[in-house]
Structures are given as structure tokens and as C-alpha cells.
Scaffold this active site. Structure first.
Site, PDB file in Angstrom:
ATOM      1  N   TYR A 151      59.799  58.772  45.159  1.00  0.00           N
ATOM      2  CA  TYR A 151      60.333  56.935  44.957  1.00  0.00           C
ATOM      3  C   TYR A 151      61.532  56.699  45.946  1.00  0.00           C
ATOM      4  O   TYR A 151      62.164  57.574  45.894  1.00  0.00           O
ATOM      5  CB  TYR A 151      60.144  56.518  43.924  1.00  0.00           C
ATOM      6  CG  TYR A 151      60.471  55.448  43.233  1.00  0.00           C
ATOM      7  CD1 TYR A 151      61.286  54.718  42.951  1.00  0.00           C
ATOM      8  CD2 TYR A 151      59.136  54.533  43.776  1.00  0.00           C
ATOM      9  CE1 TYR A 151      61.422  53.878  43.039  1.00  0.00           C
ATOM     10  CE2 TYR A 151      59.691  53.121  43.425  1.00  0.00           C
ATOM     11  CZ  TYR A 151      60.897  52.525  43.242  1.00  0.00           C
ATOM     12  OH  TYR A 151      60.970  51.300  43.219  1.00  0.00           O
ATOM     13  N   ASP A 246      67.518  60.739  50.701  1.00  0.00           N
ATOM     14  CA  ASP A 246      67.513  59.733  49.924  1.00  0.00           C
ATOM     15  C   ASP A 246      68.732  60.377  48.562  1.00  0.00           C
ATOM     16  O   ASP A 246      67.765  60.395  47.943  1.00  0.00           O
ATOM     17  CB  ASP A 246      65.896  59.631  49.725  1.00  0.00           C
ATOM     18  CG  ASP A 246      65.581  58.171  48.313  1.00  0.00           C
ATOM     19  OD1 ASP A 246      65.176  57.279  48.476  1.00  0.00           O
ATOM     20  OD2 ASP A 246      67.517  57.668  47.442  1.00  0.00           O
ATOM     21  N   LYS A 274      72.842  53.870  43.278  1.00  0.00           N
ATOM     22  CA  LYS A 274      73.349  54.234  41.668  1.00  0.00           C
ATOM     23  C   LYS A 274      74.754  54.907  41.180  1.00  0.00           C
ATOM     24  O   LYS A 274      75.861  53.820  40.865  1.00  0.00           O
ATOM     25  CB  LYS A 274      71.841  54.966  40.975  1.00  0.00           C
ATOM     26  CG  LYS A 274      70.708  54.873  41.145  1.00  0.00           C
ATOM     27  CD  LYS A 274      70.055  55.890  40.566  1.00  0.00           C
ATOM     28  CE  LYS A 274      68.187  55.637  40.611  1.00  0.00           C
ATOM     29  NZ  LYS A 274      67.987  55.428  39.991  1.00  0.00           N
TER      30      LYS A 274
HETATM   31  P1  KE4 Z   1      67.267  50.902  43.551  1.00  0.00           P
HETATM   32  O1  KE4 Z   1      66.486  49.730  44.478  1.00  0.00           O
HETATM   33  O2  KE4 Z   1      66.250  50.638  42.453  1.00  0.00           O
HETATM   34  O3  KE4 Z   1      68.657  50.569  43.452  1.00  0.00           O
HETATM   35  O4  KE4 Z   1      66.372  52.153  44.015  1.00  0.00           O
HETATM   36  C1  KE4 Z   1      65.545  52.332  44.384  1.00  0.00           C
HETATM   37  C2  KE4 Z   1      65.545  54.066  44.624  1.00  0.00           C
HETATM   38  C3  KE4 Z   1      65.694  54.667  45.719  1.00  0.00           C
HETATM   39  N1  KE4 Z   1      65.466  56.032  46.018  1.00  0.00           N
HETATM   40  C4  KE4 Z   1      64.944  56.460  45.096  1.00  0.00           C
HETATM   41  C5  KE4 Z   1      65.473  58.084  44.688  1.00  0.00           C
HETATM   42  C6  KE4 Z   1      65.436  55.965  43.410  1.00  0.00           C
HETATM   43  O5  KE4 Z   1      65.018  56.956  42.302  1.00  0.00           O
HETATM   44  C7  KE4 Z   1      64.950  54.896  43.184  1.00  0.00           C
HETATM   45  C8  KE4 Z   1      65.058  53.795  41.787  1.00  0.00           C
HETATM   46  N2  KE4 Z   1      65.139  54.808  40.811  1.00  0.00           N
HETATM   47  C9  KE4 Z   1      64.343  54.046  39.345  1.00  0.00           C
HETATM   48  C10 KE4 Z   1      64.378  55.172  38.365  1.00  0.00           C
HETATM   49  N3  KE4 Z   1      64.118  56.293  39.136  1.00  0.00           N
HETATM   50  C11 KE4 Z   1      64.702  52.951  39.107  1.00  0.00           C
HETATM   51  C12 KE4 Z   1      64.648  52.297  38.274  1.00  0.00           C
HETATM   52  C13 KE4 Z   1      63.780  51.717  38.078  1.00  0.00           C
HETATM   53  O6  KE4 Z   1      62.984  51.415  39.140  1.00  0.00           O
HETATM   54  O7  KE4 Z   1      63.367  50.830  37.298  1.00  0.00           O
END
Ligand code: KE4
Length: 434
Positions: A151, A246, A274
Site C-alpha cells: 500500500y 516506500d 509517519k
Molecule cells: P499517508 O497518506 O496515510 O500519510 O501515507 C500513505 C502510505 C504510504 N506508504 C505506506 C507504506 C503506508 O503504510 C501508508 C499509509 N499506511 C496506512 C496504514 N497501514 C495509514 C493508515 C490509514 O490509511 O488510515
């Protein structure tokens, strides 16, 4: 272990959820928070401190979500709160450069071998979206390769066979993402070296970039198999394809320089998020100078943001990275996570319950399956009903886990041995209900 009443008091959460659903789709601002996969209503949170989180009904939990990874130092870390309080009085946003951005960029450049220049944005999604655009412009190619179950945020071109909330809710490829977009996104299997090699032999010259979570954290935690990342690096180099790590989860999590330092594989571009926000909205992408100089205002690739490099967020970023740069926290995290992981395995073994445990540093997960999980397809065969039972039992005993089998558990510098012992005792009780 303090015995908790079997039924959790949730009246206020319930009321707030009803109200929220009147104004916000599903009552939440990010789908996985709706707890759909575990079949209970979400908890509304009042406050958090250190390793503890407190819901509006006054229930206290040991937190292993830690806001989905960012709070490696624990909630409301005193040094971060203090620094943010000071800078707040100077104003909250200027839409102009500040020294703090340079200081934070310097720490990131020093920590990550792949990064010579870095641009701050407001989320991991923005970081990934921008890195993909940059890779396409730099290589003048359209197609990209991602891996099933990884993801990378919700940018259209990556919301294809995605993990995290998309996998949790069973919509790995979202409606609204057009054919035109998905036709340029090729999805391969994580850890499948042969498939990657064959695909690149066939169309490597057409591939702008390969984007990968160097440690998959969105289908549960699935480490790279030996040689997988090395091969990605070797073959993308051969075809002059940009390799993007990523590291939104793994960056500053598994070690100070991320997975690329842990495994000594250097990508061309790195995405961060994060942890670098210290609990505030910060994302970043960075890489080799010759590539990053394509970004406006230096080059033609446009990317912008009203609140990018926000001084409050940058203060939290700076304070977090300064504390992490002392690096003693990583030995602490490794020791605690290893005790937790070993205890989970011991409990499952003694109770005769088939669980596949994975861990890299202080990110771990449990898969309710009798199989070994090395890719998305196997991860999807897990018994998510058992996970739901486990989640609810752990919650009742004061342990706050991600409401999905396809997320990670995160430790922080504020988790104590007492927390670990309570968690292992709760885990043992919870497994008895499976
Ligand atoms: P954000 O746009 O949520 O800050 O980051 C996206 C993203 C990009 N790359 C990786 C490997 C990620 O895990 C994420 C976002 N992670 C999720 C939880 N696994 C965020 C939680 C959510 O979507 O509410």
C-alpha cells in the site's frame, strides 16, 4: 493482570459515533478506523500519553497502533510537546521557507544513503504520488510496477491491488480509478523474484519505476525474502528504471537509516512519512540530486503544497529526528519487540494454535493461519474471523491493536516491560477464545 469487566463501557463512543456518521462518511476520516473488519463499533479517543491511549469512556489501553506507526517515541513525548509549545507562539504557518525545514532536511539527508535532496509534503500519499510523477518525467516512460498487497497511499495510479485499508475492506482496486490510469500500473507478486525478472526482461525499457515497500507492512508485516531487494536493485539498474523504496513505515522505524540501511540496498528515490512528522502531518520524498533537480522550481516537474514544511510540523519532525539520531532507542525497541515476539510464539505453541508470526525490528504481526506467509495471496488466506475474535479479546483486556489482520503492531520507546508482560498475559487469555 488487572481483571477488566468482560463488557467494555462504550456508551460515549457509541453516541459520538452515531453523531459522527451524520456528518462524516462512515463517521471516520480514514476507512480502517471504522473497525469494519473486526465487526465492532470504533472507539473514540480522548487522549494518549507514552504507551497508553484512553477512550472517551475512560478505558485505558496499551497502544500498539501508535497512530499507525508515527509515534515511535510514544504519545505526547515531553521534548516534542515542549518544542511545539515554544514555536506555536511565533505563528503557525508562513507559506515561506524557514530554517527548520533545512535543519530537518539535513538530518534526513545524513540518515538516508539514497537521499541527496529531499522535499517535504504533507502525507505519505503525497510523497509517493510526487515520486512517481518525478520518475515518469525523468525516464520519459509511463508504466510503473508495484507489488500486490503493498500500500502506497491512495493516489490513483497506486490504488491497484493495494494493501492496508483497501485489502481490509476488500476493495484493493478502487472504483473511480480509471482504466487509463490502471493500464500503466503493472502489479507483480511481492517476493516473487522469477516473475519480476521475466517481466523486466520483456518490458523493462518501458518501466519508469518500480515502487516497493522494502518491508511490507500493509498485508501484515512481510519481510523481503533473501535476494529480493538486491535483485530489484540489479535489474532496475540494468534497464535504467527508477527504484523507489516506500519507507513511509520502515523509515526511521527498523533503524535510523530505514530498510535501505538495514539491508544495504540503495534505491534511487525514497518516500517517507509517519515517524518524520512526530505525530504531525509530514511526508517527504528524496533521492539523487540528478533526479530531484527535475522538481520545480529547478526543473519542469510540478509539485506544491500550501502547508508543506509547516513550521509546527517541522519542529516536531526536528525534535523527533534529533532524539532518534542518538540511536540508543533502537536497541531498546529490538529487545522489547523480541521478548514480545518470543512470548507470542510460546503462547501459541503451548495452546496448540496455528499462528504465523513475523517481525522486523519493532514492527510485527500475527497471521491466523497454518501456512507460512511470504506474499499477499497467502496473507489473504488467513482466518480474519479469528483475528476479529483476538482483537476484541485483547481490547477487553486493555490492549489496543490494529482493527485489521493486514496492519502491523508497532512498539515505541515508551512501552515498558510491564506493558509487555500484560500484553503477553492478555495474548494468552485471548488465544484461549480462538
Ligand atoms: P499517508 O497518506 O496515510 O500519510 O501515507 C500513505 C502510505 C504510504 N506508504 C505506506 C507504506 C503506508 O503504510 C501508508 C499509509 N499506511 C496506512 C496504514 N497501514 C495509514 C493508515 C490509514 O490509511 O488510515
Amino acid at each position: 493482570m488487572v481483571k477488566r469487566d468482560k463488557k467494555l463501557k462504550k456508551d460515549i463512543s457509541k453516541k459520538l459515533f452515531e453523531e459522527a456518521k451524520r456528518y462524516i462518511p462512515g463517521g471516520v476520516d480514514s476507512p480502517v478506523r471504522a473497525y469494519k473488519a473486526v465487526g465492532v463499533e470504533p472507539l473514540f479517543i480522548e487522549k494518549a500519553k507514552g504507551s497508553k491511549i484512553y477512550d472517551v469512556d475512560g478505558n485505558e489501553y496499551i497502544d500498539y497502533v501508535m497512530s499507525w506507526g508515527p509515534l515511535i517515541l510514544g504519545h505526547a513525548h515531553p521534548e516534542i510537546i515542549k518544542a511545539v509549545r515554544v514555536v506555536l507562539n511565533k505563528g503557525t504557518s508562513f507559506g515561506a521557507p524557514t530554517e527548520m525545514e533545512t535543519e530537518a532536511a539535513k538530518l534526513i539527508v545524513q540518515a538516508f544513503p539514497s537521499i541527496e535532496l529531499v522535499r517535504f509534503v504533507n502525507s505519505g500519499t503525497e510523497a509517493v504520488m510526487s515520486a512517481i510523477r518525478l520518475a515518469r518525467a525523468y525516464t520519459k516512460r509511463d508504466k510503473i510496477i508495484k507489488f500486490e498487497g503493498c500500500y502506497h497511499g491512495h493516489a490513483d495510479s497506486l490504488l491497484v491491488k493495494a494493501g492496508s485499508g483497501a485489502a481490509t475492506l476488500g476493495i484493493p482496486t478502487s472504483p473511480g480509478v480509471t482504466e487509463n490510469v490502471t493500464q500503466d500500473t503493472i502489479v507483480l507478486s511481492y517476493n516473487n523474484i522469477e516473475e519480476f525478472e521475466k517481466t523486466m526482461e520483456k518490458i523493462g525499457e518501458e518501466i519508469a519505476c518500480v515502487i516497493v515497500e522494502p518491508i511490507a507492512g500493509n498485508m501484515g508485516v512481510i519481510p523481503p525474502e533473501a535476494g529480493f531487494l538486491k535483485l530489484l536493485r540489479k535489474i532496475t539498474g540494468r534497464f535504467k528504471t527508477i527504484l523507489i523504496f516506500d519507507e513511509v513505515i520502515s523509515g526511521f522505524r527498523v533503524c535510523y537509516g530505514g530498510a535501505q540501511t538495514l539491508y544495504n540496498i540503495i534505491p534511487d528515490l525514497t518516500c517517507l512519512g509517519k515517524i518524520i512528522g512526530g505525530g504531525f502531518p509530514v511526508g517527504a520524498y528524496g533521492g539523487k540530486k540528478e533526479i530531484m533537480e527535475y522538481i520545480a522550481p529547478l526543473g519542469p516537474v510540478y509539485q506544491a503544497g500550501t502547508l508543506s514544511g509547516n513550521p509546527i510540523a517541522m519542529t516536531a519532525c526536528l525534535e523527533t529526528l534529533k532524539i532518534l539520531s542518538r540511536q540508543e532507542i533502537y536497541k531498546f525497541l529490538e529487545a522489547k519487540a523480541s521478548i514480545l515476539d518470543k512470548g507470542f510464539k510460546k503462547n501459541a505453541k503451548e495452546l496448540g494454535i496455528k499462528i504465523f508470526h513475523t517481525r522486523v525490528g519493532s514492527m510485527l504481526s500475527v497471521f491466523f493461519t497454518d501456512k507460512e506467509v511470504y506474499d499477499y495471496k497467502t496473507a489473504m488466506t488467513c482466518n480474519t474471523d479469528n483475528y476479529a475474535v483476538y482483537f476484541k479479546e485483547m481490547l477487553k483486556q486493555g490492549v489496543y491493536l490494529a482493527p485489521s489482520q493486514f496492519e502491523a503492531m508497532f512498539l515505541s520507546g515508551s512501552h515498558t516491560m510491564e506493558d509487555i508482560e500484560k500484553t503477553l498475559s492478555a495474548n494468552r487469555c485471548a488465544l484461549k477464545n480462538i
